[in-house]
Design a protein around this motif. Structure first.
Motif, PDB file in Angstrom:
ATOM      1  N   THR A  87      -4.080   9.515  -1.159  1.00 40.04           N
ATOM      2  CA  THR A  87      -4.841   9.944   0.011  1.00 40.04           C
ATOM      3  C   THR A  87      -3.934   9.745   1.222  1.00 40.04           C
ATOM      4  O   THR A  87      -2.819   9.247   1.102  1.00 40.04           O
ATOM      5  N   TYR A 129       0.840  -1.197   0.000  1.00 35.26           N
ATOM      6  CA  TYR A 129       0.000   0.000   0.000  1.00 35.26           C
ATOM      7  C   TYR A 129       0.875   1.247   0.000  1.00 35.26           C
ATOM      8  O   TYR A 129       2.027   1.203   0.419  1.00 35.26           O
ATOM      9  N   TYR A 140      -4.539   7.334 -10.153  1.00 35.43           N
ATOM     10  CA  TYR A 140      -5.139   7.239  -8.828  1.00 35.43           C
ATOM     11  C   TYR A 140      -4.617   8.390  -7.983  1.00 35.43           C
ATOM     12  O   TYR A 140      -3.419   8.668  -7.962  1.00 35.43           O
ATOM     13  N   LYS A 169       0.562   5.817   0.559  1.00 34.59           N
ATOM     14  CA  LYS A 169      -0.244   6.974   0.948  1.00 34.59           C
ATOM     15  C   LYS A 169       0.654   8.205   0.919  1.00 34.59           C
ATOM     16  O   LYS A 169       1.883   8.110   0.865  1.00 34.59           O
ATOM     17  N   ASN A 171      -4.671   7.681   3.567  1.00 33.57           N
ATOM     18  CA  ASN A 171      -5.096   6.401   4.113  1.00 33.57           C
ATOM     19  C   ASN A 171      -4.529   5.265   3.266  1.00 33.57           C
ATOM     20  O   ASN A 171      -4.816   5.172   2.070  1.00 33.57           O
ATOM     21  N   TYR A 172      -3.734   4.399   3.875  1.00 30.86           N
ATOM     22  CA  TYR A 172      -3.175   3.268   3.146  1.00 30.86           C
ATOM     23  C   TYR A 172      -4.255   2.441   2.450  1.00 30.86           C
ATOM     24  O   TYR A 172      -4.080   2.005   1.316  1.00 30.86           O
ATOM     25  N   ASP A 197      -6.840   3.085   0.973  1.00 31.61           N
ATOM     26  CA  ASP A 197      -7.333   3.637  -0.296  1.00 31.61           C
ATOM     27  C   ASP A 197      -6.394   3.365  -1.458  1.00 31.61           C
ATOM     28  O   ASP A 197      -6.764   3.569  -2.613  1.00 31.61           O
ATOM     29  N   ASN A 198      -5.172   2.955  -1.186  1.00 28.94           N
ATOM     30  CA  ASN A 198      -4.130   2.912  -2.210  1.00 28.94           C
ATOM     31  C   ASN A 198      -3.364   1.587  -2.222  1.00 28.94           C
ATOM     32  O   ASN A 198      -2.159   1.548  -2.008  1.00 28.94           O
ATOM     33  N   LYS A 199      -4.070   0.502  -2.509  1.00 28.20           N
ATOM     34  CA  LYS A 199      -3.411  -0.794  -2.623  1.00 28.20           C
ATOM     35  C   LYS A 199      -2.740  -0.873  -3.990  1.00 28.20           C
ATOM     36  O   LYS A 199      -3.381  -0.709  -5.030  1.00 28.20           O
TER      37      LYS A 199
END
Length: 183
Positions: free
Chosen positions: A133, A94, A130, A96, A135-136, A138-140
């Motif tokens: 953000t 992930y 993408y 962020k 937040n981890y 949100d971003n795999k």
């Protein structure tokens, strides 16, 4: 060169420090689980270009999809995260951002810092972007990664109209977890 380290189970905060400028370039948070998901462990390493920072040397206000210098156009990206595992360990990866890009009292919204990724093609083709953000979850960017797998990245920046010139900064962070678990 990528350097990886095996750790005992626990949470680790790593930072890349540049002595030439007396400042931290990037920081990373890594979780090494007890048991390693099958008797192994994992670590992540970033490319030298990514460790030095994602840089845009020339962008103008009111422009979008400005490529970072290390994207190298349609060529091979200089930005990647490499995975090292042992045993049967599989990793999800992930990313962020730390927050908006800041220069003095000015900012560019974090959502304007965009990326795309590819696990197989180091030219990172495609037009899907993408937004980062804070937040981890949100971003795999990597799923079920194995030893020697690599996630290739390209970064883009949308610059608002009338944006003040300056050297805007934030941090891009990466986190690996056992495949199938939450960041």
């Amino acid at each position: 060169m990528i350097q990886t380290v095996n750790f005992v189970p626990g949470d680790y905060y790593l930072a890349v420090y540049d002595y030439s400028i007396n400042d931290y370039l990037r920081s990373y948070f890594i979780v090494v689980p007890a048991g390693g998901g099958g008797g192994g462990s994992f670590s992540i390493g970033v490319s030298p270009a990514l460790a030095s920072g994602v840089i845009w040397t020339s962008v103008s206000p009111g422009t979008s999809d400005n490529p970072a210098d290390g994207n190298n156009g349609n060529g091979i990206t200089s930005y990647y995260v490499a995975i090292s595992t042992s045993g049967k360990t599989r990793v999800d990866l992930y990313t962020k951002g730390s927050g908006d890009l800041i220069y003095l009292t000015n900012s560019i919204p974090l959502a304007n810092e965009r990326f795309n990724y590819n696990q197989l093609d180091n030219t990172v083709p495609g037009i899907t972007r993408y937004s980062l953000t804070t937040n981890y979850a949100d971003n795999k960017i990597g799923t079920n990664l194995r030893n020697n797998d690599r996630v290739n990245l390209k970064f883009y920046l949308n610059v608002p109209n009338a944006q003040a010139p300056g050297s805007y900064t934030n941090q891009i962070e990466f986190k690996g977890v056992l495949a199938g678990t939450a960041p």
